[in-house]
Design a protein around this motif. Structure first.
Motif, short mmCIF file in Angstrom:
data_model
loop_
_atom_site.label_atom_id
_atom_site.label_comp_id
_atom_site.label_asym_id
_atom_site.label_seq_id
_atom_site.Cartn_x
_atom_site.Cartn_y
_atom_site.Cartn_z
N VAL A 121 -24.27 8.91 -3.89
CA VAL A 121 -25.61 9.66 -3.48
C VAL A 121 -25.12 10.34 -2.16
O VAL A 121 -25.20 9.93 -1.06
N GLU A 122 -24.88 11.84 -2.22
CA GLU A 122 -24.86 12.62 -1.33
C GLU A 122 -25.84 13.82 -1.28
O GLU A 122 -26.42 14.26 -2.10
N ASP A 123 -26.04 14.44 -0.08
CA ASP A 123 -26.93 15.65 0.04
C ASP A 123 -26.16 16.96 -0.37
O ASP A 123 -26.86 17.91 -0.94
N LEU A 124 -25.04 16.99 0.16
CA LEU A 124 -24.46 18.45 0.07
C LEU A 124 -22.86 18.42 -0.36
O LEU A 124 -22.28 17.44 0.29
N ILE A 125 -22.41 19.09 -1.27
CA ILE A 125 -21.15 19.07 -1.50
C ILE A 125 -20.53 20.57 -1.12
O ILE A 125 -21.02 21.75 -1.61
N SER A 126 -19.50 20.67 -0.08
CA SER A 126 -18.76 21.94 0.33
C SER A 126 -17.37 21.95 0.01
O SER A 126 -16.84 22.12 -1.28
N THR A 127 -16.49 21.28 0.69
CA THR A 127 -15.19 21.28 0.52
C THR A 127 -14.87 19.89 -0.07
O THR A 127 -13.79 19.49 -0.54
N GLY A 128 -15.84 19.05 -0.12
CA GLY A 128 -15.60 17.67 -0.72
C GLY A 128 -15.08 16.57 0.21
O GLY A 128 -14.84 15.29 -0.33
N GLY A 129 -14.84 16.93 1.35
CA GLY A 129 -14.05 16.03 1.97
C GLY A 129 -14.55 14.71 2.50
O GLY A 129 -14.00 13.67 2.35
N SER A 130 -15.75 14.81 2.85
CA SER A 130 -16.48 13.70 3.34
C SER A 130 -16.86 12.75 2.24
O SER A 130 -16.76 11.45 2.37
N VAL A 131 -17.21 13.27 1.03
CA VAL A 131 -17.80 12.31 0.04
C VAL A 131 -16.46 11.74 -0.49
O VAL A 131 -16.73 10.51 -1.04
N LEU A 132 -15.59 12.39 -0.81
CA LEU A 132 -14.36 11.79 -1.13
C LEU A 132 -13.71 10.50 -0.17
O LEU A 132 -13.05 9.63 -0.71
N GLU A 133 -13.90 10.71 1.00
CA GLU A 133 -13.77 9.56 2.13
C GLU A 133 -14.40 8.26 1.73
O GLU A 133 -13.93 7.17 1.51
N VAL A 134 -15.72 8.45 1.20
CA VAL A 134 -16.68 7.49 0.69
C VAL A 134 -15.92 6.90 -0.55
O VAL A 134 -16.03 5.81 -0.60
N VAL A 135 -15.85 7.87 -1.39
CA VAL A 135 -15.04 7.18 -2.65
C VAL A 135 -14.12 6.36 -2.35
O VAL A 135 -13.80 5.15 -3.02
N ASP A 136 -13.25 6.82 -1.52
CA ASP A 136 -11.98 6.10 -1.19
C ASP A 136 -12.15 4.84 -0.50
O ASP A 136 -11.49 3.64 -1.15
N VAL A 137 -13.19 4.65 0.11
CA VAL A 137 -13.63 3.35 0.92
C VAL A 137 -13.92 2.35 -0.14
O VAL A 137 -13.75 1.21 -0.29
N LEU A 138 -15.01 2.90 -1.17
CA LEU A 138 -15.29 1.97 -2.18
C LEU A 138 -14.35 1.95 -3.15
O LEU A 138 -14.38 0.59 -3.53
N ARG A 139 -13.58 2.44 -3.46
CA ARG A 139 -12.45 2.20 -4.41
C ARG A 139 -11.59 1.05 -3.70
O ARG A 139 -11.06 0.19 -4.39
N GLN A 140 -11.14 1.19 -2.39
CA GLN A 140 -10.58 0.37 -1.96
C GLN A 140 -11.07 -1.22 -1.82
O GLN A 140 -10.32 -2.16 -1.70
N ALA A 141 -12.45 -0.92 -1.84
CA ALA A 141 -13.44 -2.33 -2.13
C ALA A 141 -13.29 -3.05 -3.24
O ALA A 141 -13.98 -4.01 -3.50
N GLY A 142 -12.76 -2.34 -4.08
CA GLY A 142 -12.82 -2.92 -5.57
C GLY A 142 -13.89 -2.32 -6.41
O GLY A 142 -13.71 -2.58 -7.64
N ALA A 143 -14.52 -1.43 -6.08
CA ALA A 143 -15.66 -0.64 -6.93
C ALA A 143 -15.18 0.25 -7.88
O ALA A 143 -14.07 0.79 -7.55
N GLN A 144 -15.80 0.12 -8.92
CA GLN A 144 -15.36 1.50 -10.17
C GLN A 144 -16.31 2.58 -9.66
O GLN A 144 -17.63 2.46 -10.19
N VAL A 145 -16.02 3.39 -9.17
CA VAL A 145 -16.86 4.64 -8.76
C VAL A 145 -17.07 5.49 -9.93
O VAL A 145 -16.01 6.13 -10.29
N LEU A 146 -18.12 5.80 -10.60
CA LEU A 146 -18.35 6.34 -11.82
C LEU A 146 -18.49 7.94 -11.27
O LEU A 146 -18.31 8.93 -12.25
N GLY A 147 -18.86 8.12 -10.11
CA GLY A 147 -19.12 9.77 -9.66
C GLY A 147 -20.10 9.85 -8.72
O GLY A 147 -20.58 8.74 -7.99
N VAL A 148 -20.52 11.01 -8.49
CA VAL A 148 -21.28 11.46 -7.33
C VAL A 148 -22.46 12.17 -7.97
O VAL A 148 -22.33 12.80 -8.77
N VAL A 149 -23.67 11.94 -7.40
CA VAL A 149 -24.68 12.78 -7.43
C VAL A 149 -25.13 13.59 -6.04
O VAL A 149 -25.05 12.78 -5.02
#
Length: 214
Positions: A121-149
């Motif tokens: 859950v993110e408030d604003l998407i511009s260049t996508g950099g910050s939310v992709l860092e979050v996705v990467d952390v979650l994936r490294q922890a073994g989560a299956q990231v379905l996507g972003v809202v």
């Protein structure tokens, strides 16, 4: 009324998204922008906050029905993840910008089991950099990231390309084009300003949009 139109009206009404093409704002990067965004203002406007959180819950139900956990981005997405998680009766947590230097040294706060299906859950998407860092952390922890809202997206080419390259789906309540349209319709800006705003969105570092004044 369509959800994206309602949210656009909401954000404009509380100046969470505020257009000023004649007196551009300067971003930290030095880019001159005709738009100012602060979706944190939704938290102090109860009626708008209700629309936003119910809207995010609707997007999750429709686009990520298999979701098991919500994870907010730090710090802007935390409150929205918490409230939306409450509406959906789902667990939530959040991802820090970096690991703590004390205690358990967590970067992910809240319980997350490997293999769990997560929506960010993110408030604003511009260049996508910050939310992709979050996705990467979650994936490294073994989560299956379905996507972003998210509440709002600029639809910038750089952001869209980054999300696509990382195979990350994003669904937003509203977008730059819709807010520009509603802003012109309701008199926040002139109709002839729309083309200038879209030119900025398409190439933020190109200041030629500032010269195209009617």
């Amino acid at each position: 009324m369509e959800l994206k139109t309602q949210i656009a009206q909401d954000l404009l009404s509380i100046k969470a998204v505020f257009f000023r093409p004649e007196e551009p704002f300067t971003w930290a990067s030095g880019i001159k922008s005709p738009v100012y965004c602060d979706n944190r203002l939704t938290l102090t406007a109860p009626a708008v906050r209700t629309d936003v959180e119910n809207g995010l819950a609707q997007l999750i139900r429709e686009n990520y029905p298999e979701a098991e956990v919500l994870m907010g981005t730090s710090t802007a997405g935390i409150a929205h993840a918490a409230i939306t998680g409450h509406i959906l009766n789902m667990p939530m947590g959040y991802v820090r910008s970096g690991a703590k230097d004390h205690g358990r040294k967590n970067q992910i706060e809240g319980r997350l089991e490997p293999g769990q299906k997560v929506v960010v859950v993110e408030d604003l998407i511009s260049t996508g950099g910050s939310v992709l860092e979050v996705v990467d952390v979650l994936r490294q922890a073994g989560a299956q990231v379905l996507g972003v809202v998210s509440i709002f997206t600029y639809g910038m080419k750089t952001g869209l390309e980054r999300l696509a390259a990382a195979q990350v789906k994003n669904v937003s309540l509203t977008d730059f084009d819709e807010i520009a349209r509603v802003a012109a319709e309701q008199g926040y800006i002139r109709p002839e300003d729309i083309a200038r705003l879209i030119a900025f969105r398409n190439a933020p570092s190109d200041e030629s949009w500032m010269e195209a004044r009617a």
